[in-house]
Design an enzyme around this catalytic site. Structure first.
Site, PDB file in Angstrom:
ATOM      1  N   GLY A 152     -41.710 -56.827 -53.772  1.00  0.00           N
ATOM      2  CA  GLY A 152     -42.370 -55.865 -52.880  1.00  0.00           C
ATOM      3  C   GLY A 152     -43.858 -56.086 -52.724  1.00  0.00           C
ATOM      4  O   GLY A 152     -44.556 -55.254 -52.146  1.00  0.00           O
ATOM      5  N   ASP A 188     -51.048 -63.590 -60.748  1.00  0.00           N
ATOM      6  CA  ASP A 188     -51.289 -62.143 -60.899  1.00  0.00           C
ATOM      7  C   ASP A 188     -51.162 -61.668 -62.349  1.00  0.00           C
ATOM      8  O   ASP A 188     -51.496 -60.527 -62.664  1.00  0.00           O
ATOM      9  CB  ASP A 188     -50.267 -61.336 -60.077  1.00  0.00           C
ATOM     10  CG  ASP A 188     -50.485 -61.474 -58.574  1.00  0.00           C
ATOM     11  OD1 ASP A 188     -51.574 -61.936 -58.171  1.00  0.00           O
ATOM     12  OD2 ASP A 188     -49.567 -61.115 -57.810  1.00  0.00           O
ATOM     13  N   VAL A 190     -38.903 -54.549 -56.494  1.00  0.00           N
ATOM     14  CA  VAL A 190     -38.701 -55.995 -56.654  1.00  0.00           C
ATOM     15  C   VAL A 190     -39.053 -56.715 -55.353  1.00  0.00           C
ATOM     16  O   VAL A 190     -38.662 -56.269 -54.273  1.00  0.00           O
ATOM     17  CB  VAL A 190     -37.232 -56.280 -57.047  1.00  0.00           C
ATOM     18  CG1 VAL A 190     -36.988 -57.776 -57.218  1.00  0.00           C
ATOM     19  CG2 VAL A 190     -36.878 -55.540 -58.332  1.00  0.00           C
ATOM     20  N   MET A 216     -45.928 -56.067 -55.191  1.00  0.00           N
ATOM     21  CA  MET A 216     -46.594 -55.220 -56.192  1.00  0.00           C
ATOM     22  C   MET A 216     -46.600 -55.880 -57.570  1.00  0.00           C
ATOM     23  O   MET A 216     -46.888 -55.247 -58.581  1.00  0.00           O
ATOM     24  CB  MET A 216     -45.928 -53.842 -56.251  1.00  0.00           C
ATOM     25  CG  MET A 216     -46.000 -53.133 -54.896  1.00  0.00           C
ATOM     26  SD  MET A 216     -45.456 -51.434 -54.984  1.00  0.00           S
ATOM     27  CE  MET A 216     -46.944 -50.635 -55.587  1.00  0.00           C
ATOM     28  N   GLY A 250     -42.733 -58.948 -61.222  1.00  0.00           N
ATOM     29  CA  GLY A 250     -42.392 -60.035 -62.143  1.00  0.00           C
ATOM     30  C   GLY A 250     -43.585 -60.394 -63.021  1.00  0.00           C
ATOM     31  O   GLY A 250     -43.454 -60.561 -64.238  1.00  0.00           O
ATOM     32  N   SER A 251     -44.759 -60.476 -62.409  1.00  0.00           N
ATOM     33  CA  SER A 251     -45.986 -60.774 -63.159  1.00  0.00           C
ATOM     34  C   SER A 251     -46.257 -59.682 -64.184  1.00  0.00           C
ATOM     35  O   SER A 251     -46.700 -59.954 -65.303  1.00  0.00           O
ATOM     36  CB  SER A 251     -47.186 -60.857 -62.208  1.00  0.00           C
ATOM     37  OG  SER A 251     -46.951 -61.814 -61.218  1.00  0.00           O
ATOM     38  N   ALA A 252     -45.991 -58.437 -63.809  1.00  0.00           N
ATOM     39  CA  ALA A 252     -46.203 -57.312 -64.720  1.00  0.00           C
ATOM     40  C   ALA A 252     -45.319 -57.464 -65.958  1.00  0.00           C
ATOM     41  O   ALA A 252     -45.773 -57.287 -67.090  1.00  0.00           O
ATOM     42  CB  ALA A 252     -45.896 -55.992 -64.000  1.00  0.00           C
ATOM     43  N   LYS A 280     -49.390 -53.308 -59.046  1.00  0.00           N
ATOM     44  CA  LYS A 280     -50.726 -53.444 -58.443  1.00  0.00           C
ATOM     45  C   LYS A 280     -50.647 -53.292 -56.941  1.00  0.00           C
ATOM     46  O   LYS A 280     -49.589 -53.499 -56.311  1.00  0.00           O
ATOM     47  CB  LYS A 280     -51.375 -54.780 -58.795  1.00  0.00           C
ATOM     48  CG  LYS A 280     -50.624 -56.039 -58.339  1.00  0.00           C
ATOM     49  CD  LYS A 280     -50.960 -56.534 -56.935  1.00  0.00           C
ATOM     50  CE  LYS A 280     -50.185 -57.789 -56.557  1.00  0.00           C
ATOM     51  NZ  LYS A 280     -50.127 -58.097 -55.148  1.00  0.00           N
TER      52      LYS A 280
HETATM   53  P1  ATP Z   1     -46.201 -60.722 -56.071  1.00  0.00           P
HETATM   54  O1  ATP Z   1     -46.779 -59.416 -55.640  1.00  0.00           O
HETATM   55  O2  ATP Z   1     -46.736 -61.188 -57.428  1.00  0.00           O
HETATM   56  O3  ATP Z   1     -46.169 -61.781 -55.044  1.00  0.00           O
HETATM   57  P2  ATP Z   1     -43.657 -59.488 -55.787  1.00  0.00           P
HETATM   58  O4  ATP Z   1     -43.956 -58.144 -56.315  1.00  0.00           O
HETATM   59  O5  ATP Z   1     -43.611 -59.672 -54.309  1.00  0.00           O
HETATM   60  O6  ATP Z   1     -44.666 -60.501 -56.434  1.00  0.00           O
HETATM   61  P3  ATP Z   1     -41.618 -59.764 -57.761  1.00  0.00           P
HETATM   62  O7  ATP Z   1     -41.105 -58.378 -57.900  1.00  0.00           O
HETATM   63  O8  ATP Z   1     -42.496 -60.279 -58.826  1.00  0.00           O
HETATM   64  O9  ATP Z   1     -42.304 -59.978 -56.342  1.00  0.00           O
HETATM   65  O10 ATP Z   1     -40.326 -60.675 -57.579  1.00  0.00           O
HETATM   66  C1  ATP Z   1     -40.304 -61.889 -56.863  1.00  0.00           C
HETATM   67  C2  ATP Z   1     -39.046 -62.651 -57.304  1.00  0.00           C
HETATM   68  O11 ATP Z   1     -39.255 -63.102 -58.639  1.00  0.00           O
HETATM   69  C3  ATP Z   1     -37.790 -61.791 -57.374  1.00  0.00           C
HETATM   70  O12 ATP Z   1     -37.114 -61.818 -56.166  1.00  0.00           O
HETATM   71  C4  ATP Z   1     -37.004 -62.408 -58.511  1.00  0.00           C
HETATM   72  O13 ATP Z   1     -36.110 -63.361 -58.009  1.00  0.00           O
HETATM   73  C5  ATP Z   1     -38.034 -63.153 -59.353  1.00  0.00           C
HETATM   74  N1  ATP Z   1     -38.307 -62.561 -60.706  1.00  0.00           N
HETATM   75  C6  ATP Z   1     -38.437 -63.255 -61.850  1.00  0.00           C
HETATM   76  N2  ATP Z   1     -38.709 -62.449 -62.883  1.00  0.00           N
HETATM   77  C7  ATP Z   1     -38.757 -61.205 -62.397  1.00  0.00           C
HETATM   78  C8  ATP Z   1     -39.003 -59.923 -63.002  1.00  0.00           C
HETATM   79  N3  ATP Z   1     -39.231 -59.786 -64.316  1.00  0.00           N
HETATM   80  N4  ATP Z   1     -39.031 -58.860 -62.188  1.00  0.00           N
HETATM   81  C9  ATP Z   1     -38.807 -59.002 -60.867  1.00  0.00           C
HETATM   82  N5  ATP Z   1     -38.540 -60.166 -60.268  1.00  0.00           N
HETATM   83  C10 ATP Z   1     -38.515 -61.271 -61.011  1.00  0.00           C
END
Ligand code: ATP
Length: 303
Positions: free
Chosen positions: A104, A143, A102, A106, A109-111, A13
């Site tokens: 980022g 999210d 990761v 986007m 993890g929620s996806a 997203k």
């Molecule tokens: P958001 O946009 O929801 O704030 P994000 O995109 O910044 O999240 P994610 O990629 O979801 O961040 O990852 C945040 C942290 O969550 C990672 O550094 C990791 O330690 C943890 N994590 C747990 N499960 C997952 C997963 N399935 N994919 C990626 N990261 C995960």
């Protein structure tokens, strides 16, 4: 024949608007979040395994760094949660083929959590209603419901109370990715720190953005993008300011830090403009890597 395995594709997203209210006494912030699902996907495959083996996980694909392969992975948590809710033995192997950056901003993890809920529902024929899936999703993270829904939507509360937004047309995005992520809680803390002396209003949906989405005009949408976490993210990662400037200079219609960053999202007029901007950003040397995508796209669904 009983299914042994199900694969669900789930998008990333970008936030077109992210307005953050004052910090509540419980530490949360009321949010208004306008999400758009974009065409960078993780594929989550769930396979039934032997009785008593529990939940196992493996991460593959081109974005594996920093993703836990244990019970702290949101996909594992999602499998346990839906298993408890429907009282089934959760003996499954989860394979996450990751393309979503990761940490980022986007919602990778929620996806994966959203994809796991949808896959478990299909694999075990749980016949969960959409409302039940959204509710389970909101228990896993704010999210997650949007990653089930996809499209373009407004999230209120913690960002998890969704209403669809009326949006015309397809939007073309270029994402400047960072090899090192930013922690979402750290960005919120920085936001609180920067606002410590300020009166912070309750967040509201931007009428200008809603009108722009209705018109389907990327130029108007580009001008209406806003993110209260942009300044905190830039404060923690000053290089992002330069990335935003370079993108604007090379003709982006809108430039914004995505969610809590550090991914920077640029809205462009069309596919060709996206290609030009991607080349220019790469050549500028201020960006690690770039990805192009379109939105809105569907939420988590079985492929
Ligand atoms: P958001 O946009 O929801 O704030 P994000 O995109 O910044 O999240 P994610 O990629 O979801 O961040 O990852 C945040 C942290 O969550 C990672 O550094 C990791 O330690 C943890 N994590 C747990 N499960 C997952 C997963 N399935 N994919 C990626 N990261 C995960």
């Amino acid at each position: 024949m009983a299914l042994n395995s199900v694969t669900v594709r789930v998008p990333a997203k970008v936030n077109l608007q992210l307005s953050v209210g004052p910090r509540e006494s419980n530490g949360y912030h009321n949010l208004v979040s306008v999400f758009q699902a974009v065409s960078i996907f993780d594929d989550v495959t769930i396979t039934k395994s032997h009785a008593g083996s529990g939940v196992t996980i493996a991460i593959t694909g081109d974005q594996t760094h920093g993703v836990p392969e244990d019970g702290s992975n949101l996909a594992v948590k999602a499998a346990h949660l839906i298993g408890e809710k429907f009282d089934i033995d959760t003996d499954v192997h989860i394979e996450v083929k990751k393309s979503i950056p990761v940490a980022g901003g986007m919602a990778g993890g929620s996806a994966d959590a959203a994809a796991t809920l949808v896959a478990m529902d299909a694999l075990f024929k749980l016949e969960a209603t959409r409302e039940e899936l959204l509710e389970l999703g909101s228990q896993l993270g704010s999210d997650v419901p949007f990653m089930i829904a996809g499209g373009t939507a407004v999230g209120t509360g913690r960002g998890d109370q969704l209403t669809a937004a009326l949006s015309r047309g397809t939007y073309h995005w270029v994402f400047a990715l960072s090899s090192v992520g930013l922690s979402t809680p750290a960005v919120y803390s920085e936001c609180d720190r920067m606002r410590a002396e300020l009166e912070v209003a309750d967040p509201k949906v931007s009428d200008t953005l809603m009108q722009a989405l209705l018109s389907g005009d990327p130029e108007l949408v580009g001008k209406s993008l806003s993110n209260d976490l942009q300044n905190p993210a830039c404060s923690l990662r000053p290089a992002l300011t330069l990335v935003l400037e370079v993108g604007r200079e090379y003709g982006a219609l809108g430039a914004i830090v995505s969610g809590s960053g550090p991914t920077v999202a640029f809205l462009v007029a069309d596919e060709e403009a996206g290609l030009d901007l991607a080349v220019a950003l790469t050549a500028s040397g201020v960006v690690g890597s770039v990805a192009r995508a379109t939105g809105p796209v569907h939420g988590a669904r079985v492929i």
